[in-house]
Design a protein around this motif. Sequence first.
Motif, PDB file in Angstrom:
ATOM      1  N   ARG A 105      24.133  32.938  42.969  1.00 32.06           N
ATOM      2  CA  ARG A 105      25.217  33.913  43.104  1.00 32.06           C
ATOM      3  C   ARG A 105      25.486  34.587  41.759  1.00 32.06           C
ATOM      4  O   ARG A 105      25.313  33.983  40.706  1.00 32.06           O
ATOM      5  CB  ARG A 105      26.501  33.230  43.580  1.00 32.06           C
ATOM      6  CG  ARG A 105      26.459  32.679  44.994  1.00 32.06           C
ATOM      7  CD  ARG A 105      27.750  31.948  45.305  1.00 32.06           C
ATOM      8  NE  ARG A 105      27.948  30.829  44.390  1.00 32.06           N
ATOM      9  CZ  ARG A 105      29.122  30.236  44.165  1.00 32.06           C
ATOM     10  NH1 ARG A 105      30.210  30.672  44.772  1.00 32.06           N
ATOM     11  NH2 ARG A 105      29.208  29.209  43.334  1.00 32.06           N
ATOM     12  N   HIS A 106      25.936  35.831  41.805  1.00 31.95           N
ATOM     13  CA  HIS A 106      26.333  36.503  40.572  1.00 31.95           C
ATOM     14  C   HIS A 106      27.443  35.689  39.918  1.00 31.95           C
ATOM     15  O   HIS A 106      28.294  35.114  40.593  1.00 31.95           O
ATOM     16  CB  HIS A 106      26.835  37.921  40.883  1.00 31.95           C
ATOM     17  CG  HIS A 106      26.971  38.774  39.666  1.00 31.95           C
ATOM     18  ND1 HIS A 106      28.039  38.667  38.809  1.00 31.95           N
ATOM     19  CD2 HIS A 106      26.164  39.732  39.147  1.00 31.95           C
ATOM     20  CE1 HIS A 106      27.901  39.534  37.819  1.00 31.95           C
ATOM     21  NE2 HIS A 106      26.769  40.200  37.999  1.00 31.95           N
ATOM     22  N   HIS A 146      19.774  40.424  29.553  1.00 25.41           N
ATOM     23  CA  HIS A 146      19.527  39.443  30.607  1.00 25.41           C
ATOM     24  C   HIS A 146      20.574  38.351  30.477  1.00 25.41           C
ATOM     25  O   HIS A 146      20.800  37.837  29.383  1.00 25.41           O
ATOM     26  CB  HIS A 146      18.131  38.828  30.471  1.00 25.41           C
ATOM     27  CG  HIS A 146      17.895  37.654  31.382  1.00 25.41           C
ATOM     28  ND1 HIS A 146      17.691  37.790  32.731  1.00 25.41           N
ATOM     29  CD2 HIS A 146      17.853  36.320  31.128  1.00 25.41           C
ATOM     30  CE1 HIS A 146      17.521  36.596  33.270  1.00 25.41           C
ATOM     31  NE2 HIS A 146      17.613  35.691  32.332  1.00 25.41           N
ATOM     32  N   VAL A 147      21.250  38.028  31.585  1.00 26.41           N
ATOM     33  CA  VAL A 147      22.216  36.930  31.588  1.00 26.41           C
ATOM     34  C   VAL A 147      21.541  35.727  32.236  1.00 26.41           C
ATOM     35  O   VAL A 147      21.324  35.695  33.451  1.00 26.41           O
ATOM     36  CB  VAL A 147      23.509  37.295  32.346  1.00 26.41           C
ATOM     37  CG1 VAL A 147      24.472  36.111  32.363  1.00 26.41           C
ATOM     38  CG2 VAL A 147      24.181  38.504  31.691  1.00 26.41           C
ATOM     39  N   VAL A 154      30.819  49.001  30.691  1.00 23.98           N
ATOM     40  CA  VAL A 154      29.800  49.972  31.094  1.00 23.98           C
ATOM     41  C   VAL A 154      30.237  51.390  30.742  1.00 23.98           C
ATOM     42  O   VAL A 154      29.439  52.217  30.281  1.00 23.98           O
ATOM     43  CB  VAL A 154      29.501  49.831  32.599  1.00 23.98           C
ATOM     44  CG1 VAL A 154      28.645  50.993  33.105  1.00 23.98           C
ATOM     45  CG2 VAL A 154      28.815  48.504  32.879  1.00 23.98           C
ATOM     46  N   GLN A 155      31.534  51.708  30.935  1.00 20.78           N
ATOM     47  CA  GLN A 155      32.037  53.033  30.593  1.00 20.78           C
ATOM     48  C   GLN A 155      31.872  53.310  29.099  1.00 20.78           C
ATOM     49  O   GLN A 155      31.522  54.424  28.690  1.00 20.78           O
ATOM     50  CB  GLN A 155      33.501  53.148  31.004  1.00 20.78           C
ATOM     51  CG  GLN A 155      33.699  53.229  32.517  1.00 20.78           C
ATOM     52  CD  GLN A 155      35.158  53.134  32.910  1.00 20.78           C
ATOM     53  OE1 GLN A 155      35.948  52.447  32.256  1.00 20.78           O
ATOM     54  NE2 GLN A 155      35.532  53.836  33.974  1.00 20.78           N
ATOM     55  N   MET A 163      23.715  43.787  36.058  1.00 24.35           N
ATOM     56  CA  MET A 163      23.952  42.416  35.599  1.00 24.35           C
ATOM     57  C   MET A 163      25.421  42.042  35.623  1.00 24.35           C
ATOM     58  O   MET A 163      25.776  40.889  35.844  1.00 24.35           O
ATOM     59  CB  MET A 163      23.384  42.231  34.195  1.00 24.35           C
ATOM     60  CG  MET A 163      21.890  41.995  34.173  1.00 24.35           C
ATOM     61  SD  MET A 163      21.276  41.712  32.509  1.00 24.35           S
ATOM     62  CE  MET A 163      21.248  43.378  31.879  1.00 24.35           C
ATOM     63  N   LEU A 164      26.296  43.023  35.412  1.00 30.45           N
ATOM     64  CA  LEU A 164      27.728  42.741  35.335  1.00 30.45           C
ATOM     65  C   LEU A 164      28.440  42.922  36.671  1.00 30.45           C
ATOM     66  O   LEU A 164      29.658  42.783  36.739  1.00 30.45           O
ATOM     67  CB  LEU A 164      28.378  43.625  34.268  1.00 30.45           C
ATOM     68  CG  LEU A 164      27.871  43.427  32.836  1.00 30.45           C
ATOM     69  CD1 LEU A 164      28.695  44.256  31.862  1.00 30.45           C
ATOM     70  CD2 LEU A 164      27.913  41.957  32.446  1.00 30.45           C
TER      71      LEU A 164
END
Length: 420
Positions: free
Chosen positions: A211-212, A245-246, A276-277, A303-304
């Motif tokens: 899972r993320h 990469h996480v 991200v912004q 990734m986030l």
Amino acid sequence: MMSTRGFAVVDVESTGLFPGGSDRVIELAVVTTDELGSVTGEWETVVNPRRHIGAGHVHGLDGATLMNAPAFADILPDLVDVLDGRAIVAHNASFDRRFLAAEFARARAPLPDDAPFVCTMRLAREIIPGAGRSLADCCAAFDVELSSAHHALGDARATAELLAGYIASTGAAMWRPHLEKAASVSWRRPEHTSPAPFSAWMPRATARDDRHFLERMSAALPEVSAPEAHLDYLALLDRCLIDRHVSQHEAVELIALADELGVDRPTALALHESYVQQLAAVAWADGVLTAEERADIEAVARMLGVSDELRERALDARGREPATPVAPAPAAGAAASAIALGSIVVLTGAMSRPREQWEAELVAGGFRIASAVSKNVGLVVAADPDSLSGKARKAREYGIPVVGESYLDVLLSQRVEAGS
């Protein structure tokens, strides 16, 4: 106590071929049968070897799968319960016996010298002469399907079915001496520490949580998060994203820090969106968004866990006021710049290129090489970003980034560009 007359078919997967050295068991399966070879039970678990896991392309395991697996000592009491009173069977039993003996010895519960091991590979010469010695060859002689080769449970199931074919071909009398010997073996019984039988065992299929990491954070926490806490979380996020990469280890670190700081899931997502912004705002600062910068921002957004809609708004945001900063964001496409020239780099694990080649290129690029991890090291490069090697574990303890081999190409190419 589980002792029952019959057979215990075992298979182990390992980090390599030398149990007397540093190689360890990383997966174990046991299939029990009655005296005629009918299956009565099966168990499997991955095992954390506390070292580099070896040839992942052979056994299909990686550090992310094994990082939360039990140690061999944790599964040993249940394993003894299964083996006690049974004749142990394996294909190429010498290999499995040597690895089991080494692991039993490390756990200070020696494998009994008189424990009977029956080798289906050696018996093939007598029962199916000319068939070949591999498990696949022997199984083919009895039309036994061998699926999931080099998965411990798949191999153990196939060997158990092969055993049943042997018994049917030869008659049960041939096998009675093995069973009688097994009944007389005295096993040292380690103390059970798990709350229930086999509760420590972790099958390969359930060992890895894919899972993320946002989904694994607390959905809601008491309102104690402050801007300083946000900065601490984002600073860790910067370190985790250095190679874009996480890893599973980094995801666990982020989850633990968020819980400690009171950053709940909605807050973390908001921080990720702002991150991200800001990446997009930095990329647009020169009035041009390159293909490389766009790809970098898209990768970070995925990734986030940032939505496609917000990502596209950020990428199309030229001329708009950027979001209120929550922390300095690394420039898109410039992750490598976080590693300063002159930093000490340590390499660990079997890489796709000889380590000496990478080390020579790193030195030529202005970095220093060390063979051991200390607090002065700036980066550890591992064949697997979730490596369980001692170097990788020590780096995580010190807060040193652990990245995969592919990051070296990025690091070195950007140094070349900077010098041109």
